[in-house]
Design an enzyme around this catalytic site. Structure first.
Site, PDB file in Angstrom:
ATOM      1  N   HIS A  63       0.867  -1.178   0.000  1.00 57.39           N
ATOM      2  CA  HIS A  63       0.000   0.000   0.000  1.00 57.39           C
ATOM      3  C   HIS A  63       0.910   1.236   0.000  1.00 57.39           C
ATOM      4  O   HIS A  63       2.010   1.203   0.541  1.00 57.39           O
ATOM      5  CB  HIS A  63      -0.841  -0.040   1.282  1.00 57.39           C
ATOM      6  CG  HIS A  63      -1.924   0.986   1.371  1.00 57.39           C
ATOM      7  ND1 HIS A  63      -1.669   2.315   1.600  1.00 57.39           N
ATOM      8  CD2 HIS A  63      -3.272   0.866   1.272  1.00 57.39           C
ATOM      9  CE1 HIS A  63      -2.828   2.968   1.644  1.00 57.39           C
ATOM     10  NE2 HIS A  63      -3.816   2.117   1.442  1.00 57.39           N
ATOM     11  N   ASP A  95       3.067  -4.177   8.094  1.00 55.53           N
ATOM     12  CA  ASP A  95       1.826  -3.418   7.938  1.00 55.53           C
ATOM     13  C   ASP A  95       0.680  -4.397   8.128  1.00 55.53           C
ATOM     14  O   ASP A  95       0.380  -5.191   7.238  1.00 55.53           O
ATOM     15  CB  ASP A  95       1.794  -2.777   6.541  1.00 55.53           C
ATOM     16  CG  ASP A  95       0.456  -2.126   6.229  1.00 55.53           C
ATOM     17  OD1 ASP A  95      -0.450  -2.157   7.094  1.00 55.53           O
ATOM     18  OD2 ASP A  95       0.319  -1.580   5.120  1.00 55.53           O
ATOM     19  N   GLN A 147      -4.533  -4.908   7.127  1.00 55.41           N
ATOM     20  CA  GLN A 147      -5.507  -5.838   6.555  1.00 55.41           C
ATOM     21  C   GLN A 147      -5.456  -7.204   7.233  1.00 55.41           C
ATOM     22  O   GLN A 147      -6.158  -8.123   6.807  1.00 55.41           O
ATOM     23  CB  GLN A 147      -5.257  -6.002   5.050  1.00 55.41           C
ATOM     24  CG  GLN A 147      -5.409  -4.735   4.254  1.00 55.41           C
ATOM     25  CD  GLN A 147      -6.850  -4.255   4.152  1.00 55.41           C
ATOM     26  OE1 GLN A 147      -7.789  -4.995   4.456  1.00 55.41           O
ATOM     27  NE2 GLN A 147      -7.036  -3.016   3.738  1.00 55.41           N
ATOM     28  N   LYS A 187     -10.486  -0.363  10.308  1.00 54.01           N
ATOM     29  CA  LYS A 187     -10.685  -1.572   9.501  1.00 54.01           C
ATOM     30  C   LYS A 187     -11.029  -2.777  10.370  1.00 54.01           C
ATOM     31  O   LYS A 187     -11.429  -3.820   9.857  1.00 54.01           O
ATOM     32  CB  LYS A 187      -9.428  -1.865   8.672  1.00 54.01           C
ATOM     33  CG  LYS A 187      -9.118  -0.816   7.603  1.00 54.01           C
ATOM     34  CD  LYS A 187      -7.923  -1.233   6.776  1.00 54.01           C
ATOM     35  CE  LYS A 187      -7.288  -0.083   6.000  1.00 54.01           C
ATOM     36  NZ  LYS A 187      -8.144   0.454   4.941  1.00 54.01           N
ATOM     37  N   CYS A 191      -4.797   2.337  -3.795  1.00 55.00           N
ATOM     38  CA  CYS A 191      -3.544   2.805  -3.189  1.00 55.00           C
ATOM     39  C   CYS A 191      -2.405   1.812  -3.402  1.00 55.00           C
ATOM     40  O   CYS A 191      -1.500   1.696  -2.560  1.00 55.00           O
ATOM     41  CB  CYS A 191      -3.704   3.105  -1.694  1.00 55.00           C
ATOM     42  SG  CYS A 191      -4.818   4.476  -1.370  1.00 55.00           S
TER      43      CYS A 191
END
Lengths: 167, 452
Positions: B166, B243, B246, B269, B409
């Site tokens: 991302h 990261d 997600q 999220k 993104c």
């Protein structure tokens, strides 16, 4: 659904008018919508202060492509000064459909690109001299629809370039 | 982690996948879908129909049809307990934290720090003191780049990323290496969106200072082998930033088992409020890092010409934080803990299998991207031939179906796959097979409109 994807919008998307390139454009500009990746290159042939020829290439959604097709129809044969005064509302009127805020950028990409092309024409437009290819007028190969007929359009663009979509 | 599917092989990438499967931590849940995972947890499979009533927005309509929300990778919907926690904060004990010597001030502080403890428990952090509240994963990564990065990265130093990051885990590092004259290298992906770990091992010979990568790709859904990459990176002397934006909403995440050094994620999220998120980092790293933003709260002593910093994590939380959002995030973490992340993962894996099968069968010509179901989270990127994703999304919208269309993104990933844009359907705990069926119906309508 019918309020947005009306038949004539889809028709302009499938078989856009003025789709192709000019041999000797006096101005050319590639506009992009970074949010969705849509790209349009508009080429102008300006003579004696009039948009004598116009063509576009690019890829994008139905709204952006139909908008470019309708707008290029609209400006051909018109004085540059008149074309320069076109507003977003004029383009939305041409489209004749309700455009949601999220799709405005799609609908207006062609107008934005056209205005940049006019601005780039600059001195050439003022002098109204003969068409002479500018350095940056060759459309980027990547900007063309991969499935579009590669033929350069003849002056006047009487026949719309046909997009041979692989279906 | 439950994201390991032993024995899964994918054509030319079998070597990579195989090594992934053999070196990940012991899976909590087996390869079998819902039933197996639930068996491991000793509980019935997650019932998305039962918990849908927890999410008020799912009872609303879009264009006169029931909302079918398939954009949870962009942001998840919020359960009533989270909405009410935010509401209750403002109604009953709104006060600044770490200041008020009065009842509601103390209550606000307790709720804020309680949320930190919940978040720590959610990812099995050794201590709540290792949880820094931030606005989102983007801020968490920028924090690391601006503090650890600026004091560590020097001329010629290498940071290894992947081709499918991302922008939030790419651009901060671009800025850092531009400033410090360092270099970025990228782990390539296969056409299926799996990381080329064979190339990664070669890149490690450059002695990178940091390896930063996504746990779950927001575009392709790829679940990356975090523990394996981390072990390789550490052996080469690099630190690791993951990261997890997600991942935390969809998989059990245990930062101690993963072994990474930094783990960044957003709250919005994972059923929490917007404006909430967290950075986890090992305590000694946080202690050594300089402050990020300066101002109130982050100091211990301030004199006219010098100051001393507060303890971690407050050293990184200058100014009045988004207290309500943090409290809501804590409640969201507890809600997910209550559901059981192994059950959540099993539910979404089952739904991905159903979606891939159904889309392939019912939508002629659809192009699906990303790895096989066993190696991806609840993300389904796709295209319809000759229909731009924006038009697809617009048609779906009239059916009440919300998906994302664009580059999500991840422009470099789209370039790598030679795509202008994609449509993306993504799931969460409340997603159902009926949501997938509505997507299929809408896609067929889009094909009908654009045919001819």
């Amino acid at each position: 659904m019918d309020d947005l994807y009306r038949d004539y919008i889809l028709e302009h998307y499938r078989r856009p008018h003025n789709f192709g390139v000019l041999d000797h454009p006096t101005a050319s500009y590639e506009g992009a919508n970074p949010l969705c990746g849509d790209r349009i290159t508009i080429m102008l042939g300006v003579r004696d202060g009039v948009v004598a020829e116009v063509a576009f290439t690019g890829r994008g959604c139905a709204i952006s492509q139909a908008s470019a097709s309708l707008l290029t129809d609209e400006v051909r044969g018109k004085p540059v000064e008149e074309v320069a005064r076109l507003t977003p509302d004029d383009v939305l009127d041409l489209l004749g459909i309700e455009i949601s805020p999220a799709r405005l950028k799609c609908a207006l990409l062609s107008l934005d690109t056209l205005q940049h092309a006019l601005a780039d024409a600059g001195a050439g437009l003022v002098s109204g001299t003969e068409a002479a290819p500018a350095a940056d007028t060759a459309p980027a190969a990547g900007a063309a629809r991969p499935d579009a007929a590669p033929a350069a359009e003849p002056a006047g663009a009487a026949e719309p370039a046909r997009r041979e979509a692989a279906r | 982690m439950t994201d390991t599917l032993p024995g899964t092989t994918v054509g030319a990438t079998a070597g990579v996948v195989g090594s992934t499967a053999t070196t990940r931590p012991a899976p909590v849940a087996g390869a079998a879908p819902a039933a197996g995972a639930a068996g491991a947890a000793g509980r019935a499979p997650l019932d998305p129909y039962a918990l849908r009533s927890d999410f008020p927005i799912l009872a609303t309509q879009a264009h006169g049809r029931p909302l079918v929300y398939l954009d949870s990778a962009a942001t998840s919907q919020k359960p009533r307990v989270v909405i009410e926690a935010v509401d209750t904060f403002y109604r009953e004990y709104n006060a600044n934290v770490h200041r008020g010597i009065y009842e509601i001030g103390e209550r606000a502080t307790a709720a804020y720090e309680g949320a930190r403890a919940s978040v720590a428990r959610f990812i099995n952090a050794p201590s709540a003191r290792e949880i820094v509240f931030v606005r989102n994963a983007t801020e968490a990564i920028n924090l690391v780049a601006a503090t650890w990065g600026r004091t560590t990265i020097g001329r010629g130093d290498v940071i290894v990323l992947t081709e499918m990051e991302h922008h939030a885990n790419l651009v901060p590092w671009q800025l850092l290496v531009q400033e410090k004259d360092g270099d970025l290298e990228f782990i390539p992906i296969t056409d299926d969106g799996l990381l080329r770990l064979d190339v990664f091992e070669v890149l490690l010979r450059l002695k990178p200072k940091l390896v930063a990568f996504t746990h779950v790709s927001n575009t392709l859904g790829t679940i990356t082998p975090v523990a394996e990459i981390t072990a390789l990176a550490h052996a080469a002397g690099a630190l690791v930033l993951v990261d997890g934006a997600q991942a935390v909403p969809h998989l059990p995440v245990d930062v101690q088992a993963l072994g990474a050094d930094f783990y960044a994620f957003s709250g919005h999220k994972m059923l929490g409020p917007t404006g909430s998120g967290a950075l986890w980092a090992r305590r000694e790293l946080l202690e050594a890092m300089p402050p990020y933003m300066a101002g109130g709260e982050m100091i211990r002593e301030v004199h006219l010409r010098r100051s001393e910093w507060n303890d971690v994590p407050w050293k990184f939380e200058a100014g009045t934080p988004d207290i309500a959002a943090a409290v809501g995030l804590g409640v969201a973490a507890e809600y997910l803990i209550g559901l059981g992340m192994d059950r959540v993962a099993a539910h979404e894996r089952e739904l991905v299998v159903y979606a891939l099968e159904t889309l392939r069968r019912e939508v002629p010509g659809i192009i699906l991207y990303g790895p096989p179901a066993g190696q991806r989270g609840g993300v389904i990127p796709f295209n319809l031939p000759d229909v731009h994703p924006h038009d697809v999304a617009q048609v779906l919208d009239r059916f009440g179906v919300a998906i994302r269309a664009g580059h999500h993104c991840t422009m470099p990933l789209h370039e790598r796959l030679d795509l202008v844009a994609t449509g993306r359907a993504s799931f969460s705990v409340y997603s159902t097979r009926e949501d997938v069926d509505a997507l299929v119906a809408g896609l067929r309508e889009a094909q009908r409109i654009f045919a001819g």
